[in-house]
Design a protein around this motif. Sequence first.
Motif, mmCIF file in Angstrom:
data_model
loop_
_atom_site.group_PDB
_atom_site.id
_atom_site.type_symbol
_atom_site.label_atom_id
_atom_site.label_comp_id
_atom_site.label_asym_id
_atom_site.label_seq_id
_atom_site.Cartn_x
_atom_site.Cartn_y
_atom_site.Cartn_z
ATOM 1 N N ASN A 279 0.767 -1.102 -0.005
ATOM 2 C CA ASN A 279 0.119 0.172 -0.095
ATOM 3 C C ASN A 279 0.932 1.407 -0.006
ATOM 4 N N ASP A 280 0.192 2.202 -0.537
ATOM 5 C CA ASP A 280 0.862 3.532 -0.492
ATOM 6 C C ASP A 280 1.312 4.196 0.729
ATOM 7 N N ILE A 281 0.576 3.812 1.666
ATOM 8 C CA ILE A 281 0.650 4.361 2.943
ATOM 9 C C ILE A 281 1.638 3.408 3.903
ATOM 10 N N ALA A 282 1.749 2.139 3.526
ATOM 11 C CA ALA A 282 2.683 1.160 4.124
ATOM 12 C C ALA A 282 2.720 1.418 5.793
ATOM 13 N N LYS A 283 1.512 1.532 6.339
ATOM 14 C CA LYS A 283 1.695 1.404 7.682
ATOM 15 C C LYS A 283 0.084 1.171 8.243
ATOM 16 N N PRO A 284 -0.217 0.899 9.458
ATOM 17 C CA PRO A 284 -1.153 0.524 9.897
ATOM 18 C C PRO A 284 -2.433 1.854 9.645
#
Length: 137
Positions: free
Chosen positions: A78-83
């Motif tokens: 995911n672009d966010i690459a975080k929870p």
Amino acid sequence: MEELEIDERSSVPIWLQLRNRLIYLISSGYYKPDDRLPTVRELAIALKINYNTVNKVYLSLIHDGYIVSHRGRGTFVNDIAKPRNDSQDSPADSVIDLMIDRCLEIGVPLDDIANQVMKRVSRYRDAQADAIEGDAQ
């Protein structure tokens, strides 16, 4: 896939080892946003573990926002690459989330899931109390 080794001698469940390792690889930048991950089948074969175990990990990572799945195209970081939230979920939270997802998949309404869980917890407590009572006699 050396970066995704599983320690079969560990007391940590295989699914949790794989989940934690993938989170680390995403968070550390080894896997970059939009990198394509192996399919569930490819990863299960490469690691010699059950397909359902890998699927459980991927569902958990999708739920937590680390990865996204596009039907017919694959699974990607995911672009966010975080929870989605700032607090780190406990392993129990992940198991509960998966249980909720599975119940919803089979058509159980969300309110019924909560009621059924409370009934099961109550039944479990009763069984524990009966076992303690039986040991005391």
